[in-house]
Design an enzyme around this catalytic site. Sequence first.
Site, PDB file in Angstrom:
ATOM      1  N   ARG A  48       0.871  -1.188   0.000  1.00 17.11           N
ATOM      2  CA  ARG A  48       0.000   0.000   0.000  1.00 17.11           C
ATOM      3  C   ARG A  48       0.901   1.229   0.000  1.00 17.11           C
ATOM      4  O   ARG A  48       1.789   1.357   0.844  1.00 17.11           O
ATOM      5  CB  ARG A  48      -0.882  -0.029   1.241  1.00 17.11           C
ATOM      6  CG  ARG A  48      -1.707   1.227   1.504  1.00 17.11           C
ATOM      7  CD  ARG A  48      -2.809   1.387   0.482  1.00 17.11           C
ATOM      8  NE  ARG A  48      -3.853   2.283   0.952  1.00 17.11           N
ATOM      9  CZ  ARG A  48      -3.786   3.608   0.938  1.00 17.11           C
ATOM     10  NH1 ARG A  48      -2.689   4.213   0.508  1.00 17.11           N
ATOM     11  NH2 ARG A  48      -4.793   4.336   1.363  1.00 17.11           N
ATOM     12  N   GLU A  56     -11.550   4.487  -4.635  1.00 16.46           N
ATOM     13  CA  GLU A  56     -11.865   3.073  -4.832  1.00 16.46           C
ATOM     14  C   GLU A  56     -12.176   2.848  -6.307  1.00 16.46           C
ATOM     15  O   GLU A  56     -12.600   3.775  -7.015  1.00 16.46           O
ATOM     16  CB  GLU A  56     -13.066   2.676  -3.973  1.00 16.46           C
ATOM     17  CG  GLU A  56     -12.849   2.828  -2.491  1.00 16.46           C
ATOM     18  CD  GLU A  56     -11.812   1.853  -1.942  1.00 16.46           C
ATOM     19  OE1 GLU A  56     -11.685   0.743  -2.493  1.00 16.46           O
ATOM     20  OE2 GLU A  56     -11.131   2.198  -0.965  1.00 16.46           O
ATOM     21  N   ARG A  90      -0.653  -5.599   4.901  1.00 15.02           N
ATOM     22  CA  ARG A  90       0.025  -5.029   3.743  1.00 15.02           C
ATOM     23  C   ARG A  90       1.227  -4.200   4.188  1.00 15.02           C
ATOM     24  O   ARG A  90       1.174  -3.545   5.235  1.00 15.02           O
ATOM     25  CB  ARG A  90      -0.929  -4.122   2.947  1.00 15.02           C
ATOM     26  CG  ARG A  90      -2.162  -4.810   2.429  1.00 15.02           C
ATOM     27  CD  ARG A  90      -3.134  -3.810   1.807  1.00 15.02           C
ATOM     28  NE  ARG A  90      -3.608  -2.840   2.774  1.00 15.02           N
ATOM     29  CZ  ARG A  90      -4.492  -1.893   2.503  1.00 15.02           C
ATOM     30  NH1 ARG A  90      -4.970  -1.763   1.285  1.00 15.02           N
ATOM     31  NH2 ARG A  90      -4.887  -1.050   3.441  1.00 15.02           N
TER      32      ARG A  90
END
Length: 220
Positions: A48, A56, A90
């Site tokens: 990320r 999104e 992540r």
Amino acid sequence: MRSAALILLLACMAATAQAEQFTAGVIAVLDGDTVLVLRNSGPPVKVRLADIDSPEKAQPGGIAAKQSLAGLVLHKLVNVDVRAVDNYGRLVANLTVDGKSVNEEQVRRGMAWEYSHYHVDKTYIALQSEAQQAKRGLWAGAEIMEPAQWRKLHATETPSTLLHARPSVRAGADYSCGSKRHCSQMLTCDEAYFYLIQCNVKSLDPNRDGVPCEHLCAGR
């Protein structure tokens, strides 16, 4: 005293693990601020991008942000400067390719909001201001909504936290180009991407949209 020393040692070990740098190939771009990278060995790793937040994919501007990031990093070697590990496992990192900050470039292009800690990073603030004044990317439209707010309004439609929380590695997942050829054999989206990109198993992507095994990777 012994307990305090142990806690301090564990904290130092965690900090060391997070302060990692490595070079990896980007095998997939999941959205405007998340990529899947492959190191020399082991399974793909989800990264990320730090200090930014892109729309999104289902949000206006989401596909454009993803395409912008893909143009910067897909199938390229990137330097990954790890800052932290988030709640979904992540890596949160700065990416650079050919000496250019990918994180900063997404903001400069108007493909992401600056999301620095307490919104005080002057570099990101200046880049966002530049994009706004030039009406680039997100700032060219009439309706602009930050992803965090959009997720709240669409929580029942797009359970993004559940999607992101899917584990990258599960027992039985195979990252060695074994004998798997069908989506029914894939345990995770990351494994499906590995087989599609690294092992060239085209049967995992019958509609040729670059996303394997829709039941695992839809919304990613």
